[in-house]
Write an enzyme that holds these catalytic residues in place. Sequence first.
Site, PDB file in Angstrom:
ATOM      1  N   ASP A 264     -10.072  -3.536  -5.230  1.00 29.49           N
ATOM      2  CA  ASP A 264      -9.083  -2.573  -4.600  1.00 29.49           C
ATOM      3  C   ASP A 264      -9.005  -1.421  -5.394  1.00 29.49           C
ATOM      4  O   ASP A 264      -8.766  -1.446  -6.692  1.00 29.49           O
ATOM      5  CB  ASP A 264      -7.728  -3.251  -4.571  1.00 29.49           C
ATOM      6  CG  ASP A 264      -7.006  -2.321  -3.730  1.00 29.49           C
ATOM      7  OD1 ASP A 264      -7.029  -1.167  -3.420  1.00 29.49           O
ATOM      8  OD2 ASP A 264      -5.427  -2.612  -3.609  1.00 29.49           O
TER       9      ASP A 264
ATOM     10  N   HIS B 211      -8.214  -4.854  -0.827  1.00 28.82           N
ATOM     11  CA  HIS B 211      -6.884  -3.983  -0.209  1.00 28.82           C
ATOM     12  C   HIS B 211      -6.814  -4.381   1.548  1.00 28.82           C
ATOM     13  O   HIS B 211      -7.388  -4.446   1.952  1.00 28.82           O
ATOM     14  CB  HIS B 211      -6.955  -2.749  -0.266  1.00 28.82           C
ATOM     15  CG  HIS B 211      -6.136  -1.665  -0.069  1.00 28.82           C
ATOM     16  ND1 HIS B 211      -4.922  -1.474  -0.882  1.00 28.82           N
ATOM     17  CD2 HIS B 211      -5.437  -0.891   1.156  1.00 28.82           C
ATOM     18  CE1 HIS B 211      -3.990  -0.751  -0.401  1.00 28.82           C
ATOM     19  NE2 HIS B 211      -4.297  -0.487   0.918  1.00 28.82           N
TER      20      HIS B 211
ATOM     21  N   SER C  19       0.776  -1.218  -0.080  1.00 27.76           N
ATOM     22  CA  SER C  19      -0.037   0.078   0.005  1.00 27.76           C
ATOM     23  C   SER C  19       0.922   1.268  -0.161  1.00 27.76           C
ATOM     24  O   SER C  19       1.793   1.489  -0.820  1.00 27.76           O
ATOM     25  CB  SER C  19      -0.985  -0.020   1.241  1.00 27.76           C
ATOM     26  OG  SER C  19      -2.046   0.892   1.196  1.00 27.76           O
TER      27      SER C  19
END
Length: 408
Positions: free
Chosen positions: A348, A378, A191
């Site tokens: 995501d 995610h 991320s």
Amino acid sequence: MRSSCVLLTALVALAAYYIYIPLPSSVSDPWKLMLLDATFRSAQQVSNLIHYLGLSHHLLALNFIIISFGKKSAWSSAQVKVTDTDFDGVEVRVFEGSAKPEVPLKRSVVYIHGGGWALASAKIRYYDELCKAMAEELNAVIVSIEYRLVPKVYFPEQIHDVIRATKYFLQPEVLHKYSVDPGRIGVSGDSAGGNLAAALGQQFNQDANLKNKLKVQALIYPVLQALDFNTPSYQQNVNTPILPRYVMVKYWVDYFNGNYDFVQAMIVNNHTSLDVEEAAALRAHLNWTSLLPASITKNYKPVMQTTGNTRIVQEIPQLLDARSAPLIADQEVLQHLPKTYILTCEHDVLRDDGIMYAKRLESAGVEVTLDHFEDGFHGCMIFTSWPTNFSVGIRTRNSYIKWLDQNL
């Protein structure tokens, strides 16, 4: 008795209403994901209340809640030695796989945790368990960086922290101390950590003074650009847990210490409209109509405003900085990057950032493995143990570690 039953029924109905969100049938463990998302939303609402009452910044409050529920001390085992230390003033947690006489030098991964540049820690359970698994299964040294977070520092200080710690680690005497092979070092992150890992890779690629180069980079659902919040994945997953579009845009604004008044305008791409000259030269680097396959673009249409808000990039020029948005880097920067692994998830908003970066890297001659999970969401890779154990979390982690084992 009757009133108690009515009250209980009402409470159950309210709880179900709060927890339930419509999810695609293909997502992994949907009810468990609903519960996880509801828990995270509750923590966000508590932190927003704390902020409203003037008790603390909402991100500090939210991070306090996250860390309180998951912080782990540096506990070693027979398989992995864990140490908290600092590299050139930057806190790190080092995981050392057990020594093997037949392998005098170990490979190594510098790992950068996610959390929107503002949340989480190298010391919480999820990342501690991930890095221990990597150290044990790869018989490697994993350096997990505890970089400083928003709102204590803003862009580019997070990048400075990870670069400073990694440069320190790459010194010959430090590598010797940890018995690390200087030719088998990679960088990785998930991320926002994937964003920082990609930025670090590009910065190191341009540093002529660095003798030890990175062998691989592994980016897990990385966030790579802030120019287009209407890619097909942003449109498809606008309200999908754990990272809806609105929340991702707010993370960007927080990272740059920007004005929340800009959030709604950025959501509809007013910050990169056709009348914003500063963005014109960069649009080709993330033209998803040419960078994404037809199976991804489907019937989605680009959102390109003719006129927008030119004030946004004037007040937040960091939006157009390749250090914050590695996807918009020039081709000359990309062509010398190391072998790359990119993991993406269907559910995501950041899916297309990763796919577009893979395409741009391939076009620059970089060897890329794009590992896509149709039932992924995610953050899933860190959710592998009870009560937040997801089948896709276990599969993504296994696939990621397998690639590192074969390529590092």
